[in-house]
Motif scaffolding. Sequence first.
Motif, short mmCIF file in Angstrom:
data_model
loop_
_atom_site.label_atom_id
_atom_site.label_comp_id
_atom_site.label_asym_id
_atom_site.label_seq_id
_atom_site.Cartn_x
_atom_site.Cartn_y
_atom_site.Cartn_z
N LYS A 33 -15.05 6.10 10.00
CA LYS A 33 -15.68 4.87 10.47
C LYS A 33 -15.45 3.79 9.44
N LEU A 34 -14.86 2.67 9.84
CA LEU A 34 -14.56 1.59 8.92
C LEU A 34 -15.68 0.57 8.94
N GLU A 35 -16.55 0.66 7.93
CA GLU A 35 -17.63 -0.30 7.80
C GLU A 35 -18.01 -0.41 6.34
N PRO A 67 0.82 -1.20 0.00
CA PRO A 67 0.00 0.00 0.00
C PRO A 67 0.86 1.26 0.00
N PRO A 68 0.38 2.33 -0.57
CA PRO A 68 -0.90 2.46 -1.28
C PRO A 68 -0.80 1.94 -2.70
N LYS A 88 -3.83 1.40 7.25
CA LYS A 88 -4.81 1.98 8.17
C LYS A 88 -4.34 3.36 8.67
N GLU A 89 -3.04 3.51 8.83
CA GLU A 89 -2.49 4.78 9.32
C GLU A 89 -2.68 5.92 8.32
N MET A 90 -2.96 5.61 7.06
CA MET A 90 -3.15 6.62 6.02
C MET A 90 -4.56 7.22 6.06
N LEU A 91 -5.46 6.58 6.77
CA LEU A 91 -6.85 7.02 6.82
C LEU A 91 -7.05 8.09 7.89
#
Length: 80
Positions: free
Chosen positions: A76-78, A33-34, A68-71
């Motif tokens: 909200k992760l869904e 990633p990315p 995940k650290e880039m978000l």
Amino acid sequence: MESVCKLQIIYLESVDSTQNYLKEALQTKSVYPPVAALAKEQSQGKGSRGNTWISGYGNLYLSFALEKEMLPKDLKLESL
């Protein structure tokens, strides 16, 4: 503060699923990633909640993977 990252883009003429392609490539550590996978055609595309995605030739299909650290912290992760 502005953050910039380089996004690797993989172009595929045809693939079973851009999502499957990225999952396998990430698991085998052939990409990091990315990264985004784009295809003109998918034979087994995936929609949200396990639905099939109809993927005729000539459109653009895309999946991408980020760390995940880039978000944003408040995202909200869904799945929708």
